[in-house]
Design an enzyme around this catalytic site. Structure first.
Site, short mmCIF file in Angstrom:
data_model
loop_
_atom_site.label_atom_id
_atom_site.label_comp_id
_atom_site.label_asym_id
_atom_site.label_seq_id
_atom_site.Cartn_x
_atom_site.Cartn_y
_atom_site.Cartn_z
N ARG A 41 -64.19 34.68 64.33
CA ARG A 41 -64.80 33.48 64.96
C ARG A 41 -65.87 33.42 65.85
O ARG A 41 -65.80 33.82 66.99
CB ARG A 41 -63.32 32.77 65.63
CG ARG A 41 -63.47 31.34 66.38
CD ARG A 41 -62.25 31.11 67.14
NE ARG A 41 -62.38 29.57 67.32
CZ ARG A 41 -62.90 29.29 68.69
NH1 ARG A 41 -63.09 30.15 69.51
NH2 ARG A 41 -62.88 28.08 69.00
N SER A 107 -54.54 25.22 60.07
CA SER A 107 -54.26 25.06 61.45
C SER A 107 -53.41 23.71 61.29
O SER A 107 -53.58 22.69 60.62
CB SER A 107 -55.35 24.59 62.18
OG SER A 107 -56.20 25.88 62.70
N LYS A 134 -60.41 27.84 73.47
CA LYS A 134 -60.78 26.60 72.69
C LYS A 134 -60.85 25.30 73.18
O LYS A 134 -59.72 24.71 73.53
CB LYS A 134 -59.86 26.65 71.22
CG LYS A 134 -59.96 27.72 70.43
CD LYS A 134 -59.03 27.61 69.12
CE LYS A 134 -59.88 26.43 68.32
NZ LYS A 134 -58.93 26.21 67.04
#
Length: 204
Positions: A41, A107, A134
Site C-alpha cells: 500500500r 473492503s 488511514k
C-alpha cells in the site's frame, strides 16, 4: 483455490521512507515474525516505481503479496492479488478480467458495502477501532458490528483498524479469519518481533 490461512496476519506496508530495499527488508522481517500475507500500500508513488517495489517484494517473500487498490499494478508486477475499496472497481468485475487464481479482497465498513464484496475471496472489515494509519478509514465500528458484517458477507473476514495484541483474541473469537495491521508491524523499529507478538496474540 484460495487458502484462508494466508489471512492470519496480513501486514500492510506504510511508505518508502527507507527506500525500496528498506521496505523489502522490513517486509521480510515481518514474514520471519509470522506475517502470512503482505499488502503493498503505497500512496503518492508513480506506477513505474510501484511496479518495481511490488516485484521486489514478490521476489523476496515466501508469502502472497497483494496490492492495495491497483489491480493493474498487481498484474504487471506478478503479485498474487489485489485488495479493493468500496470506491474501486468492484470485485465481481475484476474477477472476469483477472488471471486464474488471482486473489481479490474487498473492503467492507457498513451494510451498504457488503454487496460490493461479491466475487471476492475475502473481505477486510473495519475500522474496528480508531486508527491514524488511514485518514479515510471512517468511524470505528467495533467488534459486534464486525461479527455481523462478516456473517452477512459469508466470506473469510480480516479485521482491520487499530487492532492491537490486547484486542486480537476477542477479534478472533468474533469470527475473524485474521487481522490486518499497518503501523503495528511496519511502523515498529523491530517488525519481526512486532509480527511475532501479534501472531502470539492471535493464537491465544
Amino acid at each position: 483455490m484460495f487458502d484462508p490461512t494466508t489471512l492470519t496476519l496480513l501486514a500492510i506496508t506504510d511508505d518508502l521512507r527507507d527506500g525500496r530495499d528498506g521496505l523489502v527488508a522490513r517486509a521480510a522481517a515481518a514474514v520471519r515474525g509470522g506475517a502470512t500475507m503482505v499488502q503493498a500500500r503505497l500512496k503518492d508513488v508513480d506506477a513505474r516505481l510501484y511496479v518495481e517495489v511490488v516485484r521486489s517484494l514478490v521476489a523476496a517473500l515466501a508469502v502472497p503479496v497483494i496490492v492495495n487498490d491497483r489491480a493493474d499494478i498487481a498484474i504487471a508486477a506478478g503479485a498474487a492479488g489485489v485488495h479493493v475499496g468500496a470506491d474501486d472497481v468492484p470485485a465481481s468485475a475484476l474477477r472476469r478480467l483477472a488471471p486464474r487464481g488471482f486473489i481479490i479482497g474487498a473492503s467492507v465498513g457498513c451494510d451498504a458495502e457488503t454487496d460490493g464484496a461479491a466475487g471476492a475471496d475475502y473481505v477486510g472489515i473495519g475500522p474496528l477501532f480508531e486508527t491514524v494509519s488511514k485518514g479515510d478509514a471512517g468511524a470505528a465500528i467495533g467488534i459486534d458490528a464486525f461479527a455481523r458484517l462478516a456473517a452477512r458477507c459469508a466470506l473469510p473476514a480480516v479485521a482491520i483498524g487499530g487492532v492491537t495484541e490486547r484486542e486480537a483474541p476477542a477479534v478472533m473469537a468474533a469470527g475473524a479469519a485474521g487481522i490486518a495491521v499497518i503501523r503495528a508491524v511496519f511502523g515498529s523499529l523491530d517488525p519481526e518481533q512486532a509480527a511475532r507478538a501479534m501472531r502470539s496474540a492471535i493464537g491465544r
